[in-house]
Design a protein around this motif. Sequence first.
Motif, PDB file in Angstrom:
ATOM      1  N   GLY A  74      -4.709   1.536  -1.174  1.00 22.29           N
ATOM      2  CA  GLY A  74      -5.028   2.909  -0.778  1.00 22.29           C
ATOM      3  C   GLY A  74      -5.933   2.953   0.434  1.00 22.29           C
ATOM      4  N   LEU A  75      -6.938   2.073   0.451  1.00 22.97           N
ATOM      5  CA  LEU A  75      -7.837   2.010   1.612  1.00 22.97           C
ATOM      6  C   LEU A  75      -7.084   1.583   2.870  1.00 22.97           C
ATOM      7  CD1 LEU A  75     -10.954   0.374  -0.091  1.00 22.97           C
ATOM      8  CD2 LEU A  75     -10.740   2.741   0.713  1.00 22.97           C
ATOM      9  N   GLU A  76      -6.189   0.627   2.713  1.00 24.39           N
ATOM     10  CA  GLU A  76      -5.389   0.191   3.863  1.00 24.39           C
ATOM     11  C   GLU A  76      -4.483   1.317   4.365  1.00 24.39           C
ATOM     12  OE1 GLU A  76      -5.001  -4.616   3.080  1.00 24.39           O
ATOM     13  OE2 GLU A  76      -3.430  -3.293   2.315  1.00 24.39           O
ATOM     14  N   THR A  77      -3.921   2.086   3.436  1.00 29.18           N
ATOM     15  CA  THR A  77      -3.070   3.220   3.824  1.00 29.18           C
ATOM     16  C   THR A  77      -3.881   4.249   4.607  1.00 29.18           C
ATOM     17  OG1 THR A  77      -1.656   2.924   1.880  1.00 29.18           O
ATOM     18  CG2 THR A  77      -1.587   5.079   2.970  1.00 29.18           C
ATOM     19  N   ALA A  78      -5.047   4.599   4.071  1.00 28.91           N
ATOM     20  CA  ALA A  78      -5.902   5.577   4.752  1.00 28.91           C
ATOM     21  C   ALA A  78      -6.302   5.074   6.136  1.00 28.91           C
ATOM     22  CB  ALA A  78      -7.147   5.863   3.915  1.00 28.91           C
ATOM     23  N   GLY A  79      -6.658   3.794   6.236  1.00 27.59           N
ATOM     24  CA  GLY A  79      -7.040   3.219   7.522  1.00 27.59           C
ATOM     25  C   GLY A  79      -5.891   3.209   8.506  1.00 27.59           C
ATOM     26  N   ALA A  80      -4.691   2.879   8.025  1.00 28.15           N
ATOM     27  CA  ALA A  80      -3.518   2.839   8.902  1.00 28.15           C
ATOM     28  C   ALA A  80      -3.215   4.219   9.471  1.00 28.15           C
ATOM     29  CB  ALA A  80      -2.306   2.300   8.132  1.00 28.15           C
ATOM     30  N   VAL A  81      -3.238   5.221   8.613  1.00 25.76           N
ATOM     31  CA  VAL A  81      -2.958   6.592   9.070  1.00 25.76           C
ATOM     32  C   VAL A  81      -4.051   7.062  10.029  1.00 25.76           C
ATOM     33  CG1 VAL A  81      -2.759   9.000   8.316  1.00 25.76           C
ATOM     34  CG2 VAL A  81      -1.585   7.187   7.040  1.00 25.76           C
ATOM     35  N   ALA A  82      -5.305   6.821   9.665  1.00 21.48           N
ATOM     36  CA  ALA A  82      -6.426   7.278  10.496  1.00 21.48           C
ATOM     37  C   ALA A  82      -6.452   6.591  11.857  1.00 21.48           C
ATOM     38  CB  ALA A  82      -7.744   7.077   9.759  1.00 21.48           C
ATOM     39  N   LEU A  83      -5.983   5.355  11.947  1.00 20.09           N
ATOM     40  CA  LEU A  83      -5.918   4.679  13.251  1.00 20.09           C
ATOM     41  C   LEU A  83      -5.009   5.423  14.222  1.00 20.09           C
ATOM     42  CD1 LEU A  83      -5.678   0.830  12.561  1.00 20.09           C
ATOM     43  CD2 LEU A  83      -7.464   2.024  13.829  1.00 20.09           C
TER      44      LEU A  83
END
Length: 155
Positions: A74-83
């Motif tokens: 979930g953290l990786e997903t949020a980081g990917a989208v936010a990038l």
Amino acid sequence: MSETTAAVAAPTASVAAPAAAPSGGRRVALDTARVVLALFFGFSAVAKIMAHESAVQSFDRMGWGSGAMYTIGGLETAGAVALLVPLLAGVAAMALAGLLAGASIVQLTLLDPPNAVMPALLIAVVVLIARDRKDRTAELAALLRGLTAARRGGQ
């Protein structure tokens, strides 16, 4: 700082001259790095969220449960989208630097020490992205401060 001073100071902060903008080649490289890292973290997240066998095995080797696997996914997903969101890219890069530091430590201590090099190298890239996006991060902070002040004033 009084509310009046804050209201006057906020607009002037947003019109301040930006720091020296990166050259065209550097801009393209950093934007490309953001997209590539977003894809990297997105694929990594999908493996965890879908409980791919390789992800399950890695988390089992660490002695961590599926909850940790889904949380990190979930953290990786949020980081990917936010990038990919210009206003959030700097904050995302800082957060991902922390996640990558943790990944490097886990590789060194629980999994395969030679594999700790990759997250460590990626930290350098996300730090460059965070540094490049510091003006947008400051803009985000000012926006959030303004929203917080407005909420306090409206109560």
